[in-house]
Design a protein around this motif. Structure first.
Motif, PDB file in Angstrom:
ATOM      1  N   VAL A 260       0.854  -1.193   0.000  1.00  0.00           N
ATOM      2  CA  VAL A 260       0.000   0.000   0.000  1.00  0.00           C
ATOM      3  C   VAL A 260       0.889   1.242   0.000  1.00  0.00           C
ATOM      4  O   VAL A 260       1.882   1.317   0.736  1.00  0.00           O
ATOM      5  CB  VAL A 260      -0.935   0.019   1.228  1.00  0.00           C
ATOM      6  CG1 VAL A 260      -1.776   1.303   1.238  1.00  0.00           C
ATOM      7  CG2 VAL A 260      -1.851  -1.202   1.220  1.00  0.00           C
TER       8      VAL A 260
ATOM      9  N   ASP B 255      -2.217  -1.301  -3.703  1.00  0.00           N
ATOM     10  CA  ASP B 255      -3.392  -0.504  -3.393  1.00  0.00           C
ATOM     11  C   ASP B 255      -2.901   0.807  -2.773  1.00  0.00           C
ATOM     12  O   ASP B 255      -1.701   0.972  -2.517  1.00  0.00           O
ATOM     13  CB  ASP B 255      -4.350  -1.237  -2.458  1.00  0.00           C
ATOM     14  CG  ASP B 255      -5.781  -0.706  -2.546  1.00  0.00           C
ATOM     15  OD1 ASP B 255      -5.986   0.395  -3.123  1.00  0.00           O
ATOM     16  OD2 ASP B 255      -6.700  -1.375  -2.028  1.00  0.00           O
TER      17      ASP B 255
ATOM     18  N   ALA C  67      -3.809   4.344  -0.074  1.00  0.00           N
ATOM     19  CA  ALA C  67      -4.593   5.004   0.967  1.00  0.00           C
ATOM     20  C   ALA C  67      -4.531   6.495   0.688  1.00  0.00           C
ATOM     21  O   ALA C  67      -3.463   7.031   0.357  1.00  0.00           O
ATOM     22  CB  ALA C  67      -4.039   4.687   2.353  1.00  0.00           C
ATOM     23  N   ASP C  68      -5.652   7.163   0.796  1.00  0.00           N
ATOM     24  CA  ASP C  68      -5.763   8.565   0.391  1.00  0.00           C
ATOM     25  C   ASP C  68      -4.878   9.455   1.270  1.00  0.00           C
ATOM     26  O   ASP C  68      -4.400   9.057   2.334  1.00  0.00           O
ATOM     27  CB  ASP C  68      -7.217   9.018   0.462  1.00  0.00           C
ATOM     28  CG  ASP C  68      -7.556  10.102  -0.559  1.00  0.00           C
ATOM     29  OD1 ASP C  68      -6.629  10.713  -1.119  1.00  0.00           O
ATOM     30  OD2 ASP C  68      -8.759  10.335  -0.797  1.00  0.00           O
TER      31      ASP C  68
ATOM     32  N   LYS D  22      -6.893   6.622   7.184  1.00  0.00           N
ATOM     33  CA  LYS D  22      -7.370   5.966   5.963  1.00  0.00           C
ATOM     34  C   LYS D  22      -6.561   4.710   5.661  1.00  0.00           C
ATOM     35  O   LYS D  22      -7.083   3.735   5.116  1.00  0.00           O
ATOM     36  CB  LYS D  22      -7.311   6.950   4.794  1.00  0.00           C
ATOM     37  CG  LYS D  22      -8.325   8.085   4.943  1.00  0.00           C
ATOM     38  CD  LYS D  22      -8.067   9.221   3.980  1.00  0.00           C
ATOM     39  CE  LYS D  22      -9.031  10.378   4.255  1.00  0.00           C
ATOM     40  NZ  LYS D  22      -8.653  11.610   3.535  1.00  0.00           N
ATOM     41  N   LEU D  23      -5.279   4.741   6.034  1.00  0.00           N
ATOM     42  CA  LEU D  23      -4.456   3.539   5.891  1.00  0.00           C
ATOM     43  C   LEU D  23      -4.975   2.422   6.778  1.00  0.00           C
ATOM     44  O   LEU D  23      -5.100   1.271   6.337  1.00  0.00           O
ATOM     45  CB  LEU D  23      -2.996   3.862   6.237  1.00  0.00           C
ATOM     46  CG  LEU D  23      -2.044   2.669   6.290  1.00  0.00           C
ATOM     47  CD1 LEU D  23      -1.967   1.966   4.941  1.00  0.00           C
ATOM     48  CD2 LEU D  23      -0.659   3.119   6.744  1.00  0.00           C
TER      49      LEU D  23
ATOM     50  N   ASP E 211      -7.998   2.046   7.864  1.00  0.00           N
ATOM     51  CA  ASP E 211      -9.256   1.572   7.271  1.00  0.00           C
ATOM     52  C   ASP E 211      -8.978   0.574   6.152  1.00  0.00           C
ATOM     53  O   ASP E 211      -9.660  -0.448   6.022  1.00  0.00           O
ATOM     54  CB  ASP E 211     -10.059   2.751   6.719  1.00  0.00           C
ATOM     55  CG  ASP E 211     -10.659   3.628   7.807  1.00  0.00           C
ATOM     56  OD1 ASP E 211     -10.729   3.180   8.961  1.00  0.00           O
ATOM     57  OD2 ASP E 211     -11.035   4.776   7.489  1.00  0.00           O
ATOM     58  N   LYS E 212      -7.963   0.873   5.344  1.00  0.00           N
ATOM     59  CA  LYS E 212      -7.602  -0.015   4.234  1.00  0.00           C
ATOM     60  C   LYS E 212      -7.098  -1.363   4.770  1.00  0.00           C
ATOM     61  O   LYS E 212      -7.471  -2.437   4.259  1.00  0.00           O
ATOM     62  CB  LYS E 212      -6.531   0.643   3.385  1.00  0.00           C
ATOM     63  CG  LYS E 212      -6.098  -0.146   2.159  1.00  0.00           C
ATOM     64  CD  LYS E 212      -7.140  -0.174   1.069  1.00  0.00           C
ATOM     65  CE  LYS E 212      -7.414   1.204   0.509  1.00  0.00           C
ATOM     66  NZ  LYS E 212      -8.270   1.165  -0.699  1.00  0.00           N
TER      67      LYS E 212
ATOM     68  N   TYR F 238      -9.984  -3.381   6.045  1.00  0.00           N
ATOM     69  CA  TYR F 238     -10.757  -3.893   4.905  1.00  0.00           C
ATOM     70  C   TYR F 238     -10.158  -5.198   4.407  1.00  0.00           C
ATOM     71  O   TYR F 238     -10.880  -6.182   4.154  1.00  0.00           O
ATOM     72  CB  TYR F 238     -10.778  -2.839   3.794  1.00  0.00           C
ATOM     73  CG  TYR F 238     -11.271  -3.324   2.460  1.00  0.00           C
ATOM     74  CD1 TYR F 238     -12.631  -3.440   2.188  1.00  0.00           C
ATOM     75  CD2 TYR F 238     -10.361  -3.677   1.459  1.00  0.00           C
ATOM     76  CE1 TYR F 238     -13.077  -3.892   0.955  1.00  0.00           C
ATOM     77  CE2 TYR F 238     -10.801  -4.138   0.225  1.00  0.00           C
ATOM     78  CZ  TYR F 238     -12.155  -4.240  -0.024  1.00  0.00           C
ATOM     79  OH  TYR F 238     -12.597  -4.698  -1.249  1.00  0.00           O
ATOM     80  N   TYR F 239      -8.841  -5.229   4.290  1.00  0.00           N
ATOM     81  CA  TYR F 239      -8.191  -6.439   3.784  1.00  0.00           C
ATOM     82  C   TYR F 239      -8.151  -7.546   4.835  1.00  0.00           C
ATOM     83  O   TYR F 239      -8.286  -8.732   4.498  1.00  0.00           O
ATOM     84  CB  TYR F 239      -6.777  -6.110   3.293  1.00  0.00           C
ATOM     85  CG  TYR F 239      -6.781  -5.527   1.904  1.00  0.00           C
ATOM     86  CD1 TYR F 239      -7.123  -6.314   0.800  1.00  0.00           C
ATOM     87  CD2 TYR F 239      -6.469  -4.197   1.681  1.00  0.00           C
ATOM     88  CE1 TYR F 239      -7.153  -5.784  -0.480  1.00  0.00           C
ATOM     89  CE2 TYR F 239      -6.486  -3.655   0.397  1.00  0.00           C
ATOM     90  CZ  TYR F 239      -6.830  -4.459  -0.679  1.00  0.00           C
ATOM     91  OH  TYR F 239      -6.862  -3.933  -1.937  1.00  0.00           O
TER      92      TYR F 239
ATOM     93  N   ASP G   1     -12.122   7.063  -6.382  1.00  0.00           N
ATOM     94  CA  ASP G   1     -11.634   6.133  -5.359  1.00  0.00           C
ATOM     95  C   ASP G   1     -10.904   6.855  -4.228  1.00  0.00           C
ATOM     96  O   ASP G   1     -10.993   6.444  -3.069  1.00  0.00           O
ATOM     97  CB  ASP G   1     -10.703   5.091  -5.988  1.00  0.00           C
ATOM     98  CG  ASP G   1     -11.459   4.010  -6.744  1.00  0.00           C
ATOM     99  OD1 ASP G   1     -12.685   3.898  -6.557  1.00  0.00           O
ATOM    100  OD2 ASP G   1     -10.818   3.268  -7.514  1.00  0.00           O
ATOM    101  N   PHE G   2     -10.166   7.907  -4.570  1.00  0.00           N
ATOM    102  CA  PHE G   2      -9.371   8.632  -3.576  1.00  0.00           C
ATOM    103  C   PHE G   2      -9.604  10.129  -3.767  1.00  0.00           C
ATOM    104  O   PHE G   2      -8.804  10.834  -4.405  1.00  0.00           O
ATOM    105  CB  PHE G   2      -7.889   8.255  -3.705  1.00  0.00           C
ATOM    106  CG  PHE G   2      -7.662   6.771  -3.596  1.00  0.00           C
ATOM    107  CD1 PHE G   2      -7.705   6.151  -2.359  1.00  0.00           C
ATOM    108  CD2 PHE G   2      -7.455   6.000  -4.731  1.00  0.00           C
ATOM    109  CE1 PHE G   2      -7.526   4.770  -2.247  1.00  0.00           C
ATOM    110  CE2 PHE G   2      -7.278   4.634  -4.637  1.00  0.00           C
ATOM    111  CZ  PHE G   2      -7.316   4.004  -3.388  1.00  0.00           C
TER     112      PHE G   2
END
Length: 393
Positions: free
Chosen positions: A78, A99, A101-102, A114-115, A117-118, A121-122, A353-354
């Motif tokens: 990421v 992938d 992260a914003d 946001k990282l 959250d990513k 998610y995974y 997406d971002f």
């Protein structure tokens, strides 16, 4: 029209630099000689790492980090969408997936919330994030304490893409890069803070990792007696895995040693230019100037000025054309990586997406910031920016 031309960045080479290179050109070594070791020691001393490995360029450095840390097919890396392509491409080189992260809207660096959250998610899909490549964008340090906390919580490798930030500080720490990250990548391209022409380096406190990086940068070949399966003589070497020709030359390192001595003065000049821009643009609501967090000192590889083109009803392309007429050649850093056709096709990314990164891209303009710009230059640049926007109303 003023005959002088301006770009967003430019090298600063003086007589000392030239004489340093000439001295090596007159020596017995042009490449793979002692000046490379001298440069690596100077880098380690300056940035507080135990070890350094100089290489061909910053992209090579990221590839070597990927290989040295063992990234492979199926791994997930990421990074931030606001970066140069190489920050993501290095994962592709290793066969891994990518992938993003914003970004944080203040620092323009990867947003730790946001990282996380990513990552969550995974994890819900039973997928582990192998590594995070965090970029100290424009010279502003990431929130490294938050990133390190996430690393310890979720067990990923943490890489600092430090190409923009030599000379920056985080929590009063000049050596923060190696104190938070497993590996640190540097670039010495001419627009960076100091240059070797083309060149890069990997910094780390892990000797085993750096030893592997040094083997991989030289075709995977080694004469290290600790590794050899046998030894036929002083000419003998072995290759245990495929490497690359990512070496740097002695004369490039001579330039790097000379340039590195001036880094602090270069950074001071950049900060003075940034302060001028901050003051000039601060009361004009058409602009958003870079914010520097209280715990950071910015190194200003870039001065990312945001212009509210969408609110002004002005075309960014036409603005660039107007500035070109004034001999001011601006740049944009960067087109969000996830919007590149390769990444859209390979991973299914799409516009929206971002959103923070995408809005930033629409507004961001990198204006000239490099040593040697005087007050007359800055008056001309800022006056041209305002004049161009005024003429486009």
């Amino acid at each position: 029209m003023k005959s002088k031309t301006y770009s967003y960045g430019k090298q600063n080479i003086d007589r000392d630099d030239i004489e340093s290179v000439v001295e090596v050109l007159k020596s017995d070594w042009l490449t793979q000689g002692p000046t490379i070791n001298e440069f690596e020691k100077a880098l380690a001393d300056k940035f507080g790492s135990r070890y350094a490995a100089a290489c061909a360029n910053g992209t090579a450095g990221l590839h070597l980090i990927a290989l040295g840390l063992g990234w492979s097919k199926g791994d997930l890396i990421v990074t931030t969408p606001i970066t140069f392509l190489a920050s993501a491409n290095c994962a592709i080189y290793a066969g891994a997936n990518v992938d993003f992260a914003d970004i944080d809207e203040r620092s323009y660096t990867i947003d730790p919330e946001k990282l996380e959250d990513k990552i969550k998610y995974y994890r819900a899909k039973n997928i582990h994030v192998k590594a995070v490549v965090a970029v100290d964008y424009a010279g502003h340090p990431c929130d490294w304490e938050a990133l390190k906390n996430l690393k310890e919580k979720y067990g990923f490798q943490l890489i600092n893409d430090f190409c923009h930030a030599p000379g920056a500080e985080y929590k009063n720490d000049y050596h923060y890069a190696v104190n938070y990250a497993d590996a640190v990548n540097m670039s010495f391209h001419p627009v960076k803070h100091f240059t070797t022409g083309e060149g890069g380096a990997v910094l780390s406190n892990d000797r085993e990792f750096i030893d592997r990086v040094k083997i991989l940068r030289t075709h995977g070949a080694t004469k290290d007696p600790r590794i050899l399966e046998k030894n036929d003589g002083p000419w003998y070497y072995e290759m245990h895995e495929v490497g690359f020709n990512y070496r740097i030359t002695d004369f490039q390192c001579a330039l790097g040693i000379s340039q590195l001595k001036k880094l602090d003065s270069f950074i001071n000049e950049r900060r003075k230019i940034a302060a001028y821009y901050d003051e000039f643009f601060k009361n004009d609501d058409r602009f958003i100037t870079p914010i520097v967090n209280e715990n950071s000192k910015h190194a200003y590889h870039l001065y990312p000025l945001q212009i509210k083109f969408e609110e002004l009803g002005i075309s960014k392309k036409e603005f660039f054309d107007k500035m070109k007429e004034k001999n001011i050649f601006l740049q944009v850093h960067y087109i969000p990586v996830h919007l590149q056709p390769f990444y859209k096709k390979r991973f299914g990314f799409k516009e929206g997406d971002f959103p923070e990164a995408e809005l930033f891209y629409k507004r961001e303009v990198s204006i000239p910031i490099y040593p040697g710009l005087n007050e007359e230059d800055l008056e001309y640049i800022t006056g041209s920016i305002v004049g161009a926007l005024d003429s486009m109303k």
